[in-house]
Design an enzyme around this catalytic site. Structure first.
Site, PDB file in Angstrom:
ATOM      1  CB  VAL A   1      -0.983   0.046   1.206  1.00 26.94           C
ATOM      2  CG1 VAL A   1      -2.079  -0.965   1.037  1.00 26.94           C
ATOM      3  CG2 VAL A   1      -0.276  -0.135   2.527  1.00 26.94           C
ATOM      4  N   GLY A   2       2.101   1.155   0.223  1.00 22.69           N
ATOM      5  CA  GLY A   2       2.897   2.383   0.209  1.00 22.69           C
ATOM      6  C   GLY A   2       4.375   2.117   0.380  1.00 22.69           C
TER       7      GLY A   2
ATOM      8  N   GLY B   1       7.735   4.118   1.995  1.00 20.50           N
ATOM      9  CA  GLY B   1       8.300   5.273   2.704  1.00 20.50           C
ATOM     10  C   GLY B   1       9.812   5.224   2.647  1.00 20.50           C
ATOM     11  N   GLY B   2      10.408   6.229   3.264  1.00 17.62           N
ATOM     12  CA  GLY B   2      11.863   6.301   3.260  1.00 17.62           C
ATOM     13  C   GLY B   2      12.509   5.170   4.045  1.00 17.62           C
TER      14      GLY B   2
ATOM     15  N   GLY C   1      10.910   2.088   4.748  1.00 19.15           N
ATOM     16  CA  GLY C   1      10.429   0.741   4.502  1.00 19.15           C
ATOM     17  C   GLY C   1       9.192   0.704   3.619  1.00 19.15           C
TER      18      GLY C   1
ATOM     19  CB  VAL D   1       3.285   0.447   4.177  1.00 17.48           C
ATOM     20  CG1 VAL D   1       2.077   0.172   5.067  1.00 17.48           C
ATOM     21  CG2 VAL D   1       4.238   1.423   4.859  1.00 17.48           C
TER      22      VAL D   1
ATOM     23  CE  LYS E   1       7.541   3.059   7.848  1.00 19.52           C
ATOM     24  NZ  LYS E   1       7.254   4.335   8.511  1.00 19.52           N
TER      25      LYS E   1
ATOM     26  CG  ASP F   1       9.183  13.705  10.654  1.00 20.71           C
ATOM     27  OD1 ASP F   1       9.173  14.766   9.964  1.00 20.71           O
ATOM     28  OD2 ASP F   1       9.449  12.591  10.179  1.00 20.71           O
TER      29      ASP F   1
HETATM   30  N1  LIG Z   1      -1.328   2.531   9.017  1.00 18.87           N
HETATM   31  C1  LIG Z   1      -1.419   2.661   7.704  1.00 18.87           C
HETATM   32  N2  LIG Z   1      -2.568   2.370   7.096  1.00 18.87           N
HETATM   33  C2  LIG Z   1      -2.674   2.486   5.747  1.00 18.87           C
HETATM   34  N3  LIG Z   1      -1.702   2.912   4.950  1.00 18.87           N
HETATM   35  C3  LIG Z   1      -0.520   3.220   5.517  1.00 18.87           C
HETATM   36  C4  LIG Z   1      -0.316   3.102   6.909  1.00 18.87           C
HETATM   37  N4  LIG Z   1       0.945   3.479   7.188  1.00 18.87           N
HETATM   38  C5  LIG Z   1       1.489   3.827   6.010  1.00 18.87           C
HETATM   39  N5  LIG Z   1       0.616   3.663   5.008  1.00 18.87           N
HETATM   40  C6  LIG Z   1       0.841   3.930   3.570  1.00 18.87           C
HETATM   41  O1  LIG Z   1       2.173   3.701   3.288  1.00 18.87           O
HETATM   42  C7  LIG Z   1       2.768   4.886   2.810  1.00 18.87           C
HETATM   43  C8  LIG Z   1       4.193   4.959   3.327  1.00 18.87           C
HETATM   44  O2  LIG Z   1       4.156   5.122   4.723  1.00 18.87           O
HETATM   45  P1  LIG Z   1       5.466   5.447   5.569  1.00 18.87           P
HETATM   46  O3  LIG Z   1       5.056   5.852   6.936  1.00 18.87           O
HETATM   47  O4  LIG Z   1       6.421   4.317   5.461  1.00 18.87           O
HETATM   48  O5  LIG Z   1       6.037   6.561   4.717  1.00 18.87           O
HETATM   49  P2  LIG Z   1       6.179   8.109   4.826  1.00 18.87           P
HETATM   50  O6  LIG Z   1       5.639   8.642   6.105  1.00 18.87           O
HETATM   51  O7  LIG Z   1       5.529   8.585   3.566  1.00 18.87           O
HETATM   52  O8  LIG Z   1       7.709   8.243   4.775  1.00 18.87           O
HETATM   53  P3  LIG Z   1       8.809   7.980   5.893  1.00 18.87           P
HETATM   54  O9  LIG Z   1       9.072   6.515   5.879  1.00 18.87           O
HETATM   55  O10 LIG Z   1       9.963   8.751   5.357  1.00 18.87           O
HETATM   56  O11 LIG Z   1       8.260   8.508   7.169  1.00 18.87           O
HETATM   57  C9  LIG Z   1       1.891   6.004   3.340  1.00 18.87           C
HETATM   58  O12 LIG Z   1       1.966   7.145   2.519  1.00 18.87           O
HETATM   59  C10 LIG Z   1       0.532   5.378   3.288  1.00 18.87           C
HETATM   60  O13 LIG Z   1       0.003   5.484   1.983  1.00 18.87           O
END
Ligand SMILES: Nc1ncnc2c1ncn2[C@@H]1O[C@H](COP(=O)(O)OP(=O)(O)OP(=O)(O)O)[C@@H](O)[C@H]1O
Length: 585
Positions: free
Chosen positions: A275-276, A278-279, A281, A283, A297, A393
């Site tokens: 679903v996503g 991030g920096g 990892g 998700v 994650k 953050d």
């Molecule tokens: N609890 C969650 N429920 C649904 N989707 C999620 C959840 N957590 C993260 N995601 C999805 O995964 C994506 C990446 O999340 P993540 O927190 O890893 O990245 P970030 O906040 O965009 O970057 P970073 O890792 O640098 O903080 C999010 O933009 C979201 O779309």
């Protein structure tokens, strides 16, 4: 007692036996009139038992006309006649033409013609003949014959039709004639053996049966319903129990728990639904049970990540607030690390911050609600827990939205715990996301790091929501581009509208309120920024009484930031970030 006299039959299609008849050895005495005894033969024939051991087979009983059809069970009616004395019975032959006739035994060599011959009562060497009357007078052929006996008042047909014929007996009218004539049944008064008879409705003896039948069926129904209810209750209880078990399983799961990597693979169905990214990892969507959907994650296996991992588990694992993401568990199987959160289906606030179209869909009222939720979540982190949690953050990426678009603060990798008494905190490295980091986090020249640093980040997020521009755009090399919080300040100052998606006065009012609160939050010096409590008050108020803050973009003392022309926010953010080490206070 009436049940004792229930009609019977010797076989399925045999005549019904009821008053004035009774079945011997079955019905009590009072069920039949004296002399009306019937019995069942071993081969189920209905037999009329008369005195002198005379027995006729009864083929029919006509209760209304009051006669019975009889025949000899051994096909030798004539034989019965010798002992038959109907005068001692209630019966008489129904035929109106009765005659006397006499039997004669003649030597077999002799034909006593024209008399009737009855082989069934003939014997060795002699033949039995019968003739009308009581003497042999008139029968010349009977000279060598011996008269046996005379029977009186028997149906003429006995003589003519031989031995197989069916004959009829009738009983006196006073025995039940009146009742049967009225279509009723009859019995002894009170079912006793008194001589008196009474008529009764056949329904009377049927009614108790019917009542018993109805009561029985009703009882059966009640029992069936009770059984059904009992089983249903048991089923409901079993389901309730399962529900509780499921809940407890989920509840256990909702208390942050450690999972193995095998569990993680199972939960994410082999990492099927990404679903996503991030920096830190990737998700994936997963499911703990039917009721709990989670986001897993999987952390990159890079150096430095372990700090974030520990931070996240340590801090978020023990807090619960509607505006803070719920932490479900973690995995730390050697180098494989994962964090498990509640699943939030509406992505992050970034989706709405950077697109006018999405913001339009969201609407200003909902936006205000979201901002208020974030502010309450931050206030909880600052004041609501055992220790003060500073997030460091806050930015639209780290605000996820649930199915009702309620905001949830996430990503506690940069967060730090401090004692609540500490108004100023120590920090050994700059944290946060460019564009949202408070000046003092870069340099203590602007003040001390404290909870006000989160307030600065919230202010930036707020202005971004109002302005619809990416905050990090300010990092573009185009130095002519106006720093967007300043752009907002100028527009607010000149009374211009704040966004493209403002549709009515109400929208304009909310946008203005958010802009004013945002500008207060990004005041250059932490001391000038409001506390989160005041931010909430300002957001909840009607906005008319809000005073525009001082311009945060006027030049500050340039000497405070070494090597930089100006101490404005824009100048600071465009500067290459450097880590400033600060000692504990
Ligand atoms: N609890 C969650 N429920 C649904 N989707 C999620 C959840 N957590 C993260 N995601 C999805 O995964 C994506 C990446 O999340 P993540 O927190 O890893 O990245 P970030 O906040 O965009 O970057 P970073 O890792 O640098 O903080 C999010 O933009 C979201 O779309």
């Amino acid at each position: 007692q009436q049940d004792d006299c229930k009609p019977t039959r010797c076989y399925k299609h045999g005549p019904t036996i009821r008053f004035p008849f009774r079945q011997k050895n079955h019905h009590p005495q009072h069920c039949g009139y004296p002399g009306f005894d019937l019995s069942c033969s071993p081969n189920s024939a209905t037999l009329l038992n008369l005195p002198n051991s005379v027995e006729f087979q009864v083929t029919n009983i006509d209760y209304t006309s009051q006669y019975i059809s009889i025949k000899d069970p051994d096909r030798c009616f004539i034989r019965q006649l010798q002992n038959l004395n109907l005068s001692t019975t209630p019966f008489q032959f129904a035929n109106d033409y009765l005659v006397d006739f006499s039997f004669f035994s003649c030597p077999s060599t002799r034909q006593a013609f024209p008399l009737s011959r009855f082989p069934c009562i003939s014997g060795d060497g002699h033949e039995v003949y019968a003739g009308f009357g009581s003497t042999s007078t008139g029968y010349t052929d009977l000279k060598s014959c011996r008269k046996m006996y005379t029977v009186r008042s028997v149906p003429r047909g006995v003589y003519y039709y031989g031995v197989f014929h069916v004959h009829y007996l009738k009983w006196p009218d006073q025995v039940c004639g009146k009742c049967e004539g009225e279509g009723k049944f009859c019995r002894f008064v009170n079912n006793s053996n008194s001589d008196e008879l009474e008529c009764y409705n056949p329904g009377d003896w049927k009614r108790p049966l019917a009542i018993a039948g109805v009561t029985g069926s009703y009882l059966l129904l009640v029992i069936l319903i009770a059984m059904y209810l009992f089983h249903r209750q048991k089923k409901i209880k079993r389901e309730d129990h399962l529900k509780i078990e499921r809940f407890l399983k989920d509840y256990r799961a909702l208390k942050p728990a450690r999972y193995s990597y095998t569990d993680i693979k199972k939960i994410t169905n082999q990492f099927k639904d990404k679903v996503g990214q991030g920096g830190y990892g990737t998700v994936y969507r997963g499911q703990l049970s039917n009721d709990v959907h989670v986001a897993v994650k999987i952390l990159n296996n890079t150096k430095g990540n372990e700090e974030d991992f520990i931070n996240e588990v340590r801090i978020i694992g023990k807090i619960h607030h509607i505006n803070v993401i719920r932490f479900v568990g973690y995995c730390a199987d050697e180098l494989k690390r994962a964090l498990i959160y509640e699943f939030l289906p509406n992505d992050s606030l970034k989706k709405f911050a950077s697109s006018d179209h999405n913001k339009h869909l969201l609407g200003w009222k909902k936006l205000l609600e979201i901002v208020l939720g974030i502010a309450k979540g931050i206030e909880y982190l600052h004041l609501g827990c055992d220790q003060q949690i500073l997030h460091f953050d806050i930015n639209p990426h780290n605000i996820l939205l649930d199915e009702n678009l309620n905001p949830k603060i996430t990503d506690f990798g940069q967060a730090k715990l401090y004692s609540k008494e500490q108004s100023v905190v120590s920090m050994t490295s700059a944290r946060g996301t460019i564009g949202y980091i408070a000046p003092e986090v870069f340099s203590r020249n602007f003040g001390n790091v404290s909870y006000k640093s989160d307030i600065y980040s919230l202010g930036m997020l707020l202005l971004e929501m109002v302005g619809g521009k990416k905050n990090s755009d300010v990092m573009s090399n185009n130095t002519n581009q106006i720093y967007f919080p300043e752009w907002i300040y100028i527009r607010l100052d000149s009374g211009e509208e704040l966004g493209n998606v403002i549709q009515d006065e109400e929208d304009a009012k909310i946008a203005k309120k958010l802009a004013i609160v945002g500008l207060w939050c990004i005041q250059w010096y932490p001391v000038d920024r409001p506390s989160m409590h005041v931010v909430i008050q300002m957001l909840e108020g009607d906005g008319d009484t809000l005073i525009k803050p001082p311009n945060p973009f006027v030049s500050t003392n340039p000497t405070m930031v070494p090597g930089q022309a100006s101490g404005t926010a824009k100048g600071l953010i465009n500067k290459k970030l450097e880590v400033i080490v600060e000692h504990d206070q």
